[in-house]
Design a protein around this motif. Structure first.
Motif, short mmCIF file in Angstrom:
data_model
loop_
_atom_site.label_atom_id
_atom_site.label_comp_id
_atom_site.label_asym_id
_atom_site.label_seq_id
_atom_site.Cartn_x
_atom_site.Cartn_y
_atom_site.Cartn_z
N LEU A 24 3.05 108.10 11.06
CA LEU A 24 2.25 107.10 11.27
C LEU A 24 3.27 106.01 11.11
CD1 LEU A 24 -1.37 107.69 10.08
CD2 LEU A 24 -0.69 107.33 12.53
N ALA A 25 3.43 104.80 11.70
CA ALA A 25 4.26 103.78 11.23
C ALA A 25 3.55 102.40 11.36
CB ALA A 25 5.52 103.65 11.99
N ALA A 26 3.40 101.64 10.36
CA ALA A 26 2.95 100.24 10.62
C ALA A 26 3.91 99.16 10.55
CB ALA A 26 1.71 100.35 9.37
N GLU A 27 3.58 98.24 11.12
CA GLU A 27 4.43 96.85 10.84
C GLU A 27 3.40 95.78 11.11
OE1 GLU A 27 6.74 95.27 14.56
OE2 GLU A 27 6.71 97.52 14.72
N GLN A 28 3.98 94.68 10.59
CA GLN A 28 3.04 93.44 10.42
C GLN A 28 3.81 92.42 11.39
OE1 GLN A 28 0.15 93.80 8.73
NE2 GLN A 28 -0.60 91.87 9.16
N GLN A 29 3.10 91.62 12.23
CA GLN A 29 3.47 90.56 12.79
C GLN A 29 2.57 89.21 12.69
OE1 GLN A 29 4.37 90.80 17.01
NE2 GLN A 29 5.65 92.75 16.79
N GLY A 30 2.67 88.48 11.56
CA GLY A 30 1.94 87.46 11.24
C GLY A 30 0.46 87.85 10.95
N PRO A 31 -0.52 87.61 11.67
CA PRO A 31 -1.84 88.05 11.04
C PRO A 31 -2.11 89.47 11.86
CG PRO A 31 -2.01 86.58 12.72
CD PRO A 31 -0.68 86.44 12.59
N ILE A 32 -1.25 90.15 12.71
CA ILE A 32 -1.44 91.19 13.57
C ILE A 32 -0.63 92.35 12.82
CG2 ILE A 32 -1.24 92.52 15.68
CD1 ILE A 32 -2.63 89.62 15.63
N SER A 33 -1.60 93.65 12.68
CA SER A 33 -1.15 94.62 12.01
C SER A 33 -0.81 95.67 13.28
CB SER A 33 -1.85 95.38 11.06
OG SER A 33 -2.02 94.77 9.84
N ILE A 34 0.35 96.14 13.28
CA ILE A 34 0.42 97.14 14.40
C ILE A 34 0.49 98.73 14.01
CG2 ILE A 34 2.07 97.81 16.32
CD1 ILE A 34 2.87 95.01 16.56
N LEU A 35 -0.11 99.37 14.37
CA LEU A 35 -0.30 100.93 13.78
C LEU A 35 0.25 101.87 15.11
CD1 LEU A 35 -0.68 103.10 11.71
CD2 LEU A 35 -3.11 103.25 12.31
N ARG A 36 1.28 102.62 14.82
CA ARG A 36 2.00 103.23 15.85
C ARG A 36 1.78 104.75 15.45
NH1 ARG A 36 7.78 103.72 16.00
NH2 ARG A 36 7.68 102.33 14.46
N LEU A 37 1.46 105.81 16.56
CA LEU A 37 1.25 106.74 16.38
C LEU A 37 2.54 107.32 16.50
CD1 LEU A 37 -1.81 108.01 18.51
CD2 LEU A 37 -1.90 107.51 16.16
N ASN A 38 3.21 108.07 15.65
CA ASN A 38 4.73 108.29 15.63
C ASN A 38 5.26 109.70 15.72
OD1 ASN A 38 7.49 106.94 15.49
ND2 ASN A 38 7.29 107.24 13.35
N ARG A 39 4.74 110.58 16.59
CA ARG A 39 4.77 111.86 16.49
C ARG A 39 5.04 112.10 17.98
NH1 ARG A 39 0.86 116.71 15.20
NH2 ARG A 39 2.24 118.38 14.36
#
Ligand code: 1HE
Length: 269
Positions: A24-39
């Motif tokens: 899993l990978a997470a990043e933040q863009q201002g008020p938005i959290s992006i959660l990526r399935l990373n497999r």
């Protein structure tokens, strides 16, 4: 759910993203959290570690997060349950496993902020169950939907029996559907060209994050529960929730802005 564009999502003090497994990978863009399935090498098949990571992520969203976007790396959103973890499980372990999926996905559906799932390629089995826990679904034209559990001799275990009949009906849980069919049946509400899903998801999440917190709370926590109530109880609950929402000083400020012609109008797009 996306609000009218034009409101500032506010000042955000972002805390650290939780520690996640490498799948899993997470990043933040201002008020938005992006959660990526990373497999992607396993087509984002969901193993125990990923489900625990999803639970941890939604249990402890960075402070200031107003909406989450969930998407999958590679050619597919998710191939569902990691079948390699299934073979040695007995009945008790099976129930506990399903319970862990239920708890993690509950934290999506009944968590703190709305979640936009961006779908492409295979959205199958537990991957479709994961998508069903989100509040808004955006599909790229490559997306397709299926519940191959039957052909594997198993059954849905990530809340699919509860959420999918409410979204698409029991009868549609028996077949495979294209992105266009998914849109027509209301499984998704936006259909975009391949490669455009994430941008659309982030755009929607930004609009959602600009809603008042109380409005998003009402949409996430009251609306689906009212929909399940007997009509008499539902009308009473609606009156209460609407009066609570409109008493919020933030709502009063927004109404004033509109009446003073300082707020954006509702437009076609
Ligand atoms: C997997 C999984 C998986 C791929 N568990 N390893 N889900 C399914 O029945 C769907 C099974 N998967 C597929 O049908 C296909 O993999 C896809 C259509 C999604 C993608 O096809 P493709 O050709 O792009 O990839 P692939 O070559 O099949 O798979 C690449 C690798 O991912 C390969 O491993 P490798 O080590 O040989 O490279 C696959 O074994 C692996 N892989 N899908 C484990 N699902 C809470 S209950 C929920 C119940 C369910 O979700 S049941 C539905 C399970």
């Amino acid at each position: 759910m996306p609000g009218t564009a034009g409101h500032d999502a506010g000042e955000f003090c972002l805390s650290k993203l939780p520690n996640l497994p490498s799948s899993l990978a997470a990043e933040q863009q201002g008020p938005i959290s992006i959660l990526r399935l990373n497999r992607a090498q396993k087509r984002n098949a969901l193993d125990d570690e990923m489900v625990a990571g999803i639970d941890a992520f939604f249990s402890d969203l960075p402070e200031g997060t107003g909406a989450v976007v969930l998407y999958g790396e590679g050619e597919h959103f998710s191939a569902g349950l990691d079948l390699s973890e299934l073979k040695e499980r007995d009945i008790r372990e099976g129930i506990a496993h399903s319970g862990r999926w239920h708890r993690a996905f509950e934290k999506i559906q009944y968590g703190r902020v709305p979640v936009v799932a961006v779908l492409h390629g295979a959205v199958v089995g537990g991957g479709l169950e994961l998508a069903a826990a989100a509040h808004v679904r955006v599909a790229e034209r490559s997306a397709y939907y299926a519940l191959p559990e039957g052909s594997r001799g198993i059954y849905v275990g990530g809340g699919g029996s509860v959420r999918l009949p409410r979204l698409i009906g029991v009868a549609r849980m028996m077949d495979t559907y294209s992105a266009e069919e998914g849109l027509a049946m209301g499984l998704t509400t936006y259909l975009v060209e391949p490669g455009k899903g994430l941008a659309k998801g982030v755009e929607l999440a930004q609009r959602i994050a600009a809603n008042t917190e109380l409005t998003n709370f009402a949409i996430m926590h009251a609306l689906p529960r009212i929909a399940e109530m007997a009509p008499g109880s539902g009308f009473a609950m609606e009156s209460l929730i609407s009066s609570i929402a409109q008493a919020d000083p933030e709502a009063k400020g927004r109404l004033k802005e509109f009446l003073e012609k300082r707020a954006p109008k509702v437009t076609r797009s």
